[in-house]
Structure formats: structure tokens, C-alpha cells
Scaffold this motif. Structure first.
Motif, PDB file in Angstrom:
ATOM      1  N   GLU A 154     -12.625  19.581   0.079  1.00 27.22           N
ATOM      2  CA  GLU A 154     -12.709  19.904   1.512  1.00 27.22           C
ATOM      3  C   GLU A 154     -13.375  21.262   1.777  1.00 27.22           C
ATOM      4  O   GLU A 154     -13.639  21.613   2.922  1.00 27.22           O
ATOM      5  CB  GLU A 154     -11.296  19.888   2.141  1.00 27.22           C
ATOM      6  CG  GLU A 154     -10.389  21.063   1.788  1.00 27.22           C
ATOM      7  CD  GLU A 154      -9.565  20.872   0.495  1.00 27.22           C
ATOM      8  OE1 GLU A 154     -10.074  20.202  -0.426  1.00 27.22           O
ATOM      9  OE2 GLU A 154      -8.450  21.421   0.418  1.00 27.22           O
ATOM     10  N   VAL A 155     -13.661  22.025   0.688  1.00 24.35           N
ATOM     11  CA  VAL A 155     -14.094  23.425   0.859  1.00 24.35           C
ATOM     12  C   VAL A 155     -15.612  23.581   0.782  1.00 24.35           C
ATOM     13  O   VAL A 155     -16.273  23.022  -0.094  1.00 24.35           O
ATOM     14  CB  VAL A 155     -13.410  24.317  -0.205  1.00 24.35           C
ATOM     15  CG1 VAL A 155     -14.101  25.686  -0.319  1.00 24.35           C
ATOM     16  CG2 VAL A 155     -11.929  24.508   0.134  1.00 24.35           C
ATOM     17  N   ALA A 162     -18.522  27.622   9.581  1.00 25.23           N
ATOM     18  CA  ALA A 162     -17.219  27.068   9.991  1.00 25.23           C
ATOM     19  C   ALA A 162     -17.315  26.427  11.376  1.00 25.23           C
ATOM     20  O   ALA A 162     -16.759  25.346  11.624  1.00 25.23           O
ATOM     21  CB  ALA A 162     -16.156  28.167   9.978  1.00 25.23           C
ATOM     22  N   GLU A 166     -13.292  23.050   5.338  1.00 30.02           N
ATOM     23  CA  GLU A 166     -12.707  24.388   5.228  1.00 30.02           C
ATOM     24  C   GLU A 166     -13.762  25.343   4.679  1.00 30.02           C
ATOM     25  O   GLU A 166     -14.252  25.129   3.561  1.00 30.02           O
ATOM     26  CB  GLU A 166     -11.510  24.377   4.277  1.00 30.02           C
ATOM     27  CG  GLU A 166     -10.255  23.752   4.852  1.00 30.02           C
ATOM     28  CD  GLU A 166      -9.604  24.635   5.921  1.00 30.02           C
ATOM     29  OE1 GLU A 166      -9.896  25.842   5.975  1.00 30.02           O
ATOM     30  OE2 GLU A 166      -8.825  24.084   6.699  1.00 30.02           O
ATOM     31  N   ASN A 172     -10.616  26.657  10.625  1.00 30.83           N
ATOM     32  CA  ASN A 172     -11.152  26.199   9.326  1.00 30.83           C
ATOM     33  C   ASN A 172     -11.919  27.295   8.594  1.00 30.83           C
ATOM     34  O   ASN A 172     -12.780  27.008   7.777  1.00 30.83           O
ATOM     35  CB  ASN A 172     -12.057  24.972   9.523  1.00 30.83           C
ATOM     36  CG  ASN A 172     -13.305  25.317  10.334  1.00 30.83           C
ATOM     37  OD1 ASN A 172     -13.254  26.177  11.209  1.00 30.83           O
ATOM     38  ND2 ASN A 172     -14.407  24.654  10.033  1.00 30.83           N
ATOM     39  N   SER A 196     -11.484  30.959   6.306  1.00 30.66           N
ATOM     40  CA  SER A 196     -10.566  31.880   5.627  1.00 30.66           C
ATOM     41  C   SER A 196     -11.348  32.722   4.627  1.00 30.66           C
ATOM     42  O   SER A 196     -12.497  32.419   4.301  1.00 30.66           O
ATOM     43  CB  SER A 196      -9.430  31.129   4.929  1.00 30.66           C
ATOM     44  OG  SER A 196      -9.953  30.234   3.977  1.00 30.66           O
ATOM     45  N   LYS A 201      -3.442  30.195   2.392  1.00 34.12           N
ATOM     46  CA  LYS A 201      -3.786  28.863   2.892  1.00 34.12           C
ATOM     47  C   LYS A 201      -3.813  27.822   1.781  1.00 34.12           C
ATOM     48  O   LYS A 201      -3.357  26.693   1.957  1.00 34.12           O
ATOM     49  CB  LYS A 201      -5.153  28.937   3.571  1.00 34.12           C
ATOM     50  CG  LYS A 201      -5.541  27.720   4.378  1.00 34.12           C
ATOM     51  CD  LYS A 201      -6.861  28.021   5.103  1.00 34.12           C
ATOM     52  CE  LYS A 201      -6.937  27.271   6.409  1.00 34.12           C
ATOM     53  NZ  LYS A 201      -8.100  27.659   7.202  1.00 34.12           N
TER      54      LYS A 201
END
Ligand code: SF4
Length: 378
Positions: free
Chosen positions: A90-91, A132, A139, A168, A170, A307
Motif C-alpha cells: 500500500e506504500v 499523497a 500511503e 495518507n 506520514s 502508523k
């Protein structure tokens, strides 16, 4: 260009080299008994070698290369954690290019990218914020890395994300500070340093008073310096002048850029977003108290460690250094890069064992690129 060329004027450089030679002779500095001056910042190390100052300067002045390359001091455990984050499906992992080739335990970020991880190079944390915004179903993690020079821009990105309510985005925070590792070096009874060249870009943000302890508590002169060859030569001359006079002060050679008290907007952003970690691990140097920044609870939603349950959020992991690698000794000025048994053998820019060989501010990269120092060649 005129502004830069003035600071590379050969006539001025020759005059400064002559003045340094006279001062070095006056204080009795010789090749056998040199004055050791640490340039804290890796940018200064590269300027010294790029312009051949190590070879041009009086042989009684020895440059000791300090731990001021943020990519170099990143421990393997943190690189491994970057890769674990980047390999999550997901990153989108975003980073400055300098960190791409830093070796972790099994691979670097560039190898992880080749293996399929979605890793994107950015020029600013604001580029990561934009990613983002454009990818609400992914993410986006920004690899926050660097000393006080880059810490404010990451803080401003986190503040902006909070204002926009971006859920989303970080930051994997690896921001570190200059004064604490210098104190650790000064507390080392085996460290022989007579003076320091201070990091100019860091001081643009924090000013020069955070170095007061170097002069007041340890009796060593420090001169905050610019990055052009005459900046560095003038700074060496200022250090030697203090030594000759038996003084220890913080002086600012880089007055055209460094304000005494730094940049208040940047300092406010840093204080708003971060607090000191109790300690932080440095590659080759071990844990140093209060030498790293973490994201405050008020911005916890933007802390990638919290997170994704990784890094200091779950506990420090032990990842030993590669056998035979002398990165720590090089970064603390104990040995020159060419004295590392791996230099040019197991460790080259193509087969790097340590970040010092691949970072644009790494001491080993400087020796490799510019042919090494007088001390290494002889
Ligand atoms: S040559 Fe390689 S292993 Fe040796 S100190 Fe430099 S980066 Fe580290």
C-alpha cells in the motif's frame, strides 16, 4: 557566478595558504606534530578534496573528517526498516536520491526498487505531499533524513498535511542533530582535536550559539564556515589564530549566510513538530543521547513509525555492522578512509559496504573521487 568565483580566487587562496603556513610555523605545527582540525560537515570534506586543499595546505595542518554526513550515520537497522516500509504494497516510499544506494542488511533502496517496491525520488517533502494528494488510495511515506538543515522542511510538510487533514501521508523520521555527536567525540579521551570547522548550513537554521559548549566547556575553537575554498582556508586561519592566542571562541566566517541566532521561522517549526528522542543509534557510533528527533504526539498521525508499528515505536533492533568495515572509525576521525581494510577492495562505489562510499557527502566517496589525501598517498 561572480558571487561564487570571488570565493574561488586563486590569488586570494594563495595569500590565505601563505598566512596559514606562517601561523602554523608560529605555533610549531609540523607534519610529525600536526594541528588536528575536524571539519564536522561532509559537504566541507568534499570541498576540501575537490579543491585539493588537503594537498595545498601547510603540512602541519591535518583535516580530520567528522560525522556530519546524515546518510553515512544512518544505521543498517534503519535502512532495513525503510525497505520494509517501502515493500508494503500500500506504500509509495519517497526519498531524496542520496539515500537510494545506502546498504542495509540485505539490500539498498535502489535494489528494493528494482525488486518492485514503489520508491520514488523527490526533491522536497512537499513533492511527497503532492503525491499523497494525488494518490488518496495509497500511503505515502516520506523518508525524513538529515541534520538541522533539512529538519524544518519536513516539519513544514507535516504542518501542511495536518492543516489539510491528509490522512495518507506520514514521515519516517531520521532527523538528527549536530551538537550531541560533537560532545560525544569531545568526551572520548582518545580523541585528539585542537579545533573545529563548523557546519555552515546547519548554522543557517540554528545559529552558532549551540556550539558555545565546545569553546566554553572544552576549550576548543570552532569557526562556522562556508563551502567555497577561500571560506575553508579563511576558517582554518581563524582557528589557528585562536590557537596561537590561547583562545577558544565560536566565530562565524559564514556571516553572509549564517545569522547569529539562526532562522526563527525554522526553529519554531522544529519545536512545534518534533521533540528529542531519549537516544538515537548512529552507524558506527552507537547510541548517542538526545541526538535524534521524533514527531510529537500532537502530530502522531504523521509518524510512520507509529502508523506502521516499526522502528523505535516497537523497539530498537540490533543489526551488526559488516565485518571489517571501519565506517565508525572513519566517521570519528580515528583513521582515514584508505586505512579501512575494505577501501577499494570489498568496498567501492559499485560494491559499497558502508554509506560513506556512496553518499555525496561521504568521506570514503571523497577519497575515491578525488584521489585521496596527502596522508593517504604517502
Ligand atoms: S571503505 Fe567502505 S567499509 Fe571502509 S569505512 Fe569506507 S564505507 Fe566503510
Amino acid at each position: 557566478m561572480k558571487f561564487a568565483s570571488e570565493f574561488r580566487d586563486p590569488k586570494l587562496a594563495r595569500a590565505l595558504l601563505q598566512a596559514i603556513a606562517e601561523k602554523a610555523d608560529a605555533i610549531g605545527a609540523t607534519r610529525e606534530k600536526p594541528v588536528h582540525i575536524m571539519e564536522i560537515c561532509g559537504g566541507h570534506t568534499h570541498s576540501i578534496f575537490r579543491y585539493g586543499l588537503d594537498k595545498l595546505i601547510h603540512e602541519g595542518v591535518e583535516f580530520i573528517h567528522g560525522p556530519g554526513c546524515p546518510v553515512c550515520v544512518l544505521p543498517r537497522a534503519r535502512v532495513d526498516e525503510c525497505i520494509e516500509l517501502a515493500e508494503r504494497p500500500e506504500v509509495i516510499f519517497t526519498t531524496f536520491g542520496d539515500a537510494m544506494r545506502v546498504p542495509g542488511s540485505t539490500k539498498s533502496l535502489i535494489q528494493a526498487k528494482a525488486d518492485g517496491a514503489d520508491i520514488r525520488m523527490v526533491y522536497s517533502p512537499l513533492d511527497a505531499l503532492e503525491l499523497a494528494r494525488r494518490n488518496p488510495d495509497r500511503e505515502v511515506v516520506f523518508f525524513g533524513l538529515g541534520f538541522e538543515t533539512t529538519t524544518p522542511s519536513t516539519a513544514l510538510a507535516i504542518q501542511q498535511a495536518a492543516r489539510e487533514g491528509l490522512a495518507n501521508f506520514s514521515v519516517f523520521c531520521n532527523h538528527i542533530t549536530v551538537p550531541e555527536p560533537i560532545k560525544a567525540l569531545l568526551d572520548d579521551p582518545y580523541m585528539m582535536l585542537e579545533g573545529f570547522i563548523g557546519p555552515g548550513h546547519v548554522s543557517m537554521v540554528i545559529g552558532f550559539h549551540p556550539y558555545d559548549f565546545i569553546a566554553q566547556d572544552y576549550g576548543k575553537p570552532i569557526v562556522v564556515a562556508g563551502f567555497e575554498p577561500t571560506d575553508l582556508l579563511q576558517s582554518v586561519l581563524m582557528v589557528l589564530t585562536q590557537i596561537e592566542a590561547g583562545q577558544a571562541r565560536v566565530e562565524n566566517q559564514y556571516g553572509r549566510v549564517v545569522p547569529e541566532h539562526g532562522n526563527s521561522v525554522s526553529i519554531a517549526a522544529i519545536n512545534d513538530v518534533y521533540e528529542k528522542r531519549p537516544s538515537f543509534e548512529w552507524r558506527g557510533l552507537g547510541e548517542i543521547d538526545a541526538s535524534g528527533m521524533r514527531i510529537r504526539d500532537a502530530y502522531r498521525a504523521y509518524d510512520a513509525e507509529e502508523k506502521f508499528g516499526i522502528g523505535y515505536a516497537v523497539g530498537r533492533r540490533e543489526v551488526p555492522e559488516v565485518e571489517g568495515c571501519a565506517c565508525g572509525q572513519v566517521m570519528t576521525g580515528r583513521i582515514k578512509p584508505t586505512q579501512c581494510p575494505q577501501f577499494g577492495k570489498g568496498c567501492t562505489p559499485e560494491t559499497a559496504l558502508g554509506a560513506l562510499m556512496v553518499s555525496s557527502e561521504g568521506a570514503c566517496a571523497a577519497y575515491w573521487q578525488y584521489g585521496g589525501a596527502r596522508t593517504a598517498a604517502e
